[in-house]
Scaffold this motif. Structure first.
Motif, PDB file in Angstrom:
ATOM      1  N   UNK A  33       0.831  -1.203   0.000  1.00  0.00           N
ATOM      2  CA  UNK A  33       0.000   0.000   0.000  1.00  0.00           C
ATOM      3  C   UNK A  33       0.864   1.252   0.000  1.00  0.00           C
ATOM      4  N   UNK A  34       1.906   1.248   0.807  1.00  0.00           N
ATOM      5  CA  UNK A  34       2.797   2.421   0.866  1.00  0.00           C
ATOM      6  C   UNK A  34       3.530   2.626  -0.459  1.00  0.00           C
ATOM      7  N   UNK A  35       3.901   1.539  -1.132  1.00  0.00           N
ATOM      8  CA  UNK A  35       4.539   1.641  -2.445  1.00  0.00           C
ATOM      9  C   UNK A  35       3.568   2.247  -3.450  1.00  0.00           C
ATOM     10  N   UNK A  36       2.323   1.800  -3.400  1.00  0.00           N
ATOM     11  CA  UNK A  36       1.297   2.334  -4.296  1.00  0.00           C
ATOM     12  C   UNK A  36       1.067   3.823  -4.021  1.00  0.00           C
ATOM     13  N   UNK A  37       1.022   4.190  -2.754  1.00  0.00           N
ATOM     14  CA  UNK A  37       0.847   5.605  -2.389  1.00  0.00           C
ATOM     15  C   UNK A  37       2.037   6.422  -2.872  1.00  0.00           C
ATOM     16  N   UNK A  39       4.009   5.760  -5.434  1.00  0.00           N
ATOM     17  CA  UNK A  39       3.917   5.887  -6.898  1.00  0.00           C
ATOM     18  C   UNK A  39       2.862   6.923  -7.290  1.00  0.00           C
ATOM     19  N   UNK A  40       1.741   6.888  -6.604  1.00  0.00           N
ATOM     20  CA  UNK A  40       0.675   7.854  -6.886  1.00  0.00           C
ATOM     21  C   UNK A  40       1.164   9.273  -6.625  1.00  0.00           C
ATOM     22  N   UNK A  46       4.537  14.890 -10.750  1.00  0.00           N
ATOM     23  CA  UNK A  46       4.840  15.132 -12.165  1.00  0.00           C
ATOM     24  C   UNK A  46       3.720  15.935 -12.818  1.00  0.00           C
ATOM     25  N   UNK A  47       2.478  15.564 -12.519  1.00  0.00           N
ATOM     26  CA  UNK A  47       1.342  16.292 -13.085  1.00  0.00           C
ATOM     27  C   UNK A  47       1.310  17.725 -12.572  1.00  0.00           C
TER      28      UNK A  47
END
Length: 135
Positions: A33-37, A39-40, A46-47
């Motif tokens: 979950x922390x990896x996904x957060x 990456x998000x 970047x956006x």
């Protein structure tokens, strides 16, 4: 009694093993979950950089457009002032023509008979001129 002690130690060991397995799974899920957060958040960063760049460009274009509008507005003010002056000139000219027309009308009324005579002599002269031209 020793066997009871061994059985309770075995149950405690099994419970501890189950607890450890459960904690390992929980920590792995938390890591995923922390990896996904992370990456998000990287994608969001970047956006945001892209949005910031586009906003800066848009702001620069808006400022340039506002400056262009100000310059054109100043030029238009000069044109409006010129038209206003032209309007004053036409009004003055119109008043002058009216005054001359009124004066001519008054003179024509005062000299009605003489004007009629001049018109008659003008008509006679035109008739004579036409007759000579036809011959």
């Amino acid at each position: 009694m020793d066997s009871l002690l061994y059985i309770s130690a075995l149950i405690a060991a099994v419970a501890f093993a189950v607890l450890v397995i459960y904690l390992v799974r929980l920590l792995k899920e938390t890591e995923r979950t922390m990896t996904s957060v992370a990456n998000t958040l990287e994608g969001l960063e970047t956006q945001m950089e892209g949005i910031t760049t586009e906003t800066t460009i848009l702001l620069n274009r808006t400022n340039a457009l506002a400056e262009d509008i100000n310059h054109k507005s100043e030029k238009l003010n000069g044109l409006v002032d010129s038209i206003s002056g032209l309007s004053t000139t036409f009004t003055t000219f119109s008043d002058s023509v009216k005054e001359v027309s009124d004066t001519v009308s008054k003179v024509a009324v005062m000299n009605k008979e003489e004007t009629a005579q001049v018109i008659k002599w003008g008509n006679v002269a035109m008739e004579v001129f036409k007759k000579r031209k036809n011959k």
